[in-house]
Design an enzyme around this catalytic site. Structure first.
Site, short mmCIF file in Angstrom:
data_model
loop_
_atom_site.label_atom_id
_atom_site.label_comp_id
_atom_site.label_asym_id
_atom_site.label_seq_id
_atom_site.Cartn_x
_atom_site.Cartn_y
_atom_site.Cartn_z
N TRP A 104 53.96 -39.68 63.84
CA TRP A 104 53.59 -40.94 63.22
C TRP A 104 52.46 -41.63 63.99
CZ3 TRP A 104 53.74 -46.36 63.79
CH2 TRP A 104 54.11 -46.81 65.05
N ASN A 105 52.26 -41.30 65.25
CA ASN A 105 51.20 -41.89 66.07
C ASN A 105 50.55 -40.76 66.88
OD1 ASN A 105 49.56 -43.36 67.79
ND2 ASN A 105 51.07 -44.96 68.17
N ILE A 106 49.59 -40.08 66.26
CA ILE A 106 48.99 -38.91 66.88
C ILE A 106 48.21 -39.24 68.15
CG2 ILE A 106 47.35 -37.01 66.52
CD1 ILE A 106 50.02 -36.63 65.15
N HIS A 118 57.01 -50.65 75.19
CA HIS A 118 57.52 -51.44 74.09
C HIS A 118 58.08 -52.77 74.60
CE1 HIS A 118 57.14 -47.91 71.51
NE2 HIS A 118 57.42 -48.69 70.49
N TRP A 126 58.59 -39.00 65.98
CA TRP A 126 57.82 -39.56 67.10
C TRP A 126 56.62 -38.71 67.47
CZ3 TRP A 126 58.33 -44.37 68.23
CH2 TRP A 126 59.54 -45.02 68.03
N GLN A 127 56.62 -37.46 67.07
CA GLN A 127 55.47 -36.60 67.35
C GLN A 127 54.36 -36.73 66.32
OE1 GLN A 127 57.18 -32.68 67.53
NE2 GLN A 127 57.86 -32.89 69.66
N HIS A 154 50.74 -39.59 70.89
CA HIS A 154 51.42 -38.30 71.11
C HIS A 154 50.52 -37.34 71.89
CE1 HIS A 154 53.70 -34.67 70.44
NE2 HIS A 154 52.67 -34.13 69.83
#
Length: 482
Positions: free
Chosen positions: A367-369, A405, A364-365, A372
């Site tokens: 994959w989507n900077i 989400h 989670w840290q 994050h």
């Protein structure tokens, strides 16, 4: 007589010498012929040996090398695998299910009645309100409390207004609703960062310390890497600066972004070609692969047949996962790089090596900077500064992510089942379990299993509920298109 005898002796000596010279020439010629024949034979033998050695070398088919699928080989071109997936996708038993004329007509038929497009245009009002509020705060016309209340009201309306329109206007399709709410969610995070950074600038400008005053100074004429002039607060409060940040591929605001020196047209065209190609493959995969499996899953779900439900879930896991990977590449690599190149945005780190994640937290840290960085800068660290523990702060970050989400799924589908919310909150115990009991390849396998199995489970749950609420005979494809 002595004279004649001397002449005769001289002639005889000359004749002997001549005979000896003739014999020597013949001997030398024979030696020359023999040497030539020897050299020719030697040359022939050398030619034959060269030919044999060349033939032996040619027949040798082995050398020290690695298999292509080994990491030591350095091979990384697996583009043919994607083409194979597309070919196999087209060759399925369902046949060709995509009607390109119908798909194109959905985007061209009556464009003025698109409520999703109208909502995106209306979002400019919230952008201008945020800019106006910051300008008034910089001039002292608004107090910090008034500015804070205006910002909070503006961002609260940003989340509730489009959700209300999506829920109340029947012509908004689920995909259109996801697009609209996704756009407003991105703007919400951007404007929150814009508010925070400008507030930090005002706080620093009021500090009388010389060190901080020197750190805020920007000499006139100073330029950045891309040749652009450096901006200081409140010189950044312009429409141009605001809209550059709105379209920039980042959620964290800065007064001076790193800029690339120029726009590379070849790079831009490659990313554009990738975007179009991946979108077409995604659309093909959805029609050819997922729709038939989802339709065949409705009956087992209605009958609560556990064995058949599990079988349908496993069948759906593969296409769902491939589509998720295609979406990741299309959005985080092709689209964001295209936008960054067009705007000369220098920071291109939109993702890291999440595929090597050995823990759920690392995934989670990395994959989507952009998200994050926003959570770390504007949510996680402020909670720590207020005295909250790391575990509580991490739980709060997952709670915020779970809310968005669910917001992006339940509102467009006009039903609230909390599957996405529970799926995100389930990441907390999963992260604890993987972090304490699994390491290395086992941890990486656990992360992949959670991605491959968790997403199709949520998809099946939402599609089933949507199907039960709206349709019983057939699950129409057109309802999922804009």
């Amino acid at each position: 007589m002595n004279g004649r005898s001397a002449a005769v002796c001289q002639d005889s000596v000359t004749a002997e010498v001549s005979r000896d010279d003739g014999q020597g020439k013949r001997d030398r010629s024979l030696e020359t012929v023999r040497s030539k024949s020897k050299s020719e034979k030697k040359k022939c033998r050398n030619d034959i040996s060269d030919r044999l050695s060349h033939l032996i070398c040619f027949c040798s088919c082995h050398k020290t090398q690695q298999s292509l699928l080994s990491s030591a080989s350095g091979y990384s071109n697996y583009r043919g695998v994607l083409n194979w997936c597309v070919v196999m996708l087209v060759r399925q038993k369902y046949g060709i299910l995509v009607d390109p004329i119908q798909v194109i007509s959905l985007f061209l038929n009556d464009p003025y009645s698109w409520p999703a497009a109208c909502l995106v245009i209306v979002s400019n009002v919230f952008i201008l309100v945020a800019l106006y509020t910051e300008r008034q705060l910089s001039k002292g016309s608004f107090t910090e409390l008034v500015g804070f209340l205006v910002h909070c009201t503006n961002m609260a309306v940003m989340l509730t207004f489009p959700a209300a329109v999506v829920l109340l206007v029947p012509s908004v399709t689920p995909v259109g609703g996801v697009f609209v709410l996704g756009t407003y969610t991105i703007l919400f995070l951007k404007l929150y960062s814009y508010k925070d950074v400008n507030m930090w600038c005002r706080e620093l400008s009021t500090v009388k310390a010389k060190k901080l005053a020197r750190s805020l100074s920007c000499p006139s004429g100073q330029t950045l890497n891309g040749g652009d002039r450096q901006v200081c607060y409140p010189g950044n409060l312009t429409i141009r600066d605001m809209y550059y940040f709105v379209f920039a591929p980042t959620l964290c605001y800065e007064l001076n972004f790193p800029r690339s020196p120029n726009i590379r047209m070849s790079f831009l065209l490659r990313r554009l070609f990738e975007m179009v190609r991946k979108y077409l493959i995604f659309l093909l995969s959805f029609h050819q692969w997922m729709i038939p499996i989802i339709q065949s899953s409705m009956k087992p779900l209605e009958d609560m047949d556990l064995s058949r439900m599990t079988e349908r879930l496993l069948r759906l896991a593969v296409p769902n996962h491939l589509m998720w990977l295609m979406f990741f590449y299309w959005f985080f690599h092709s689209s964001l790089n295209f936008t960054a190149e067009l705007l000369r945005f220098g920071d291109r780190q939109f993702y890291k090596d999440w595929w090597n994640s050995e823990s759920v937290t690392y995934f989670w840290q990395n994959w989507n900077i952009p998200v994050h960085k926003w959570c770390l800068r504007h949510f996680y660290k402020p909670l720590l500064r207020r005295g909250f523990s790391k575990k509580v702060s991490q739980s709060a970050v997952f709670f915020l992510s779970a809310f968005f989400h669910e917001y992006l799924v339940s509102v467009p589908l006009r039903m609230f089942r909390l599957w996405a919310f529970m799926g995100m909150m389930a990441q907390l115990p999963l992260a604890w379990f993987v972090g304490h009991f699994l390491r290395g390849n086992y941890g990486n396998a656990a992360v992949w299993i959670s991605i491959i199995i968790g997403q199709p489970f949520a998809v099946l749950m939402y599609v089933h509920d949507y199907y039960v609420l709206h349709y019983r005979q057939e699950l129409p494809i057109n309802r999922f298109l804009v």
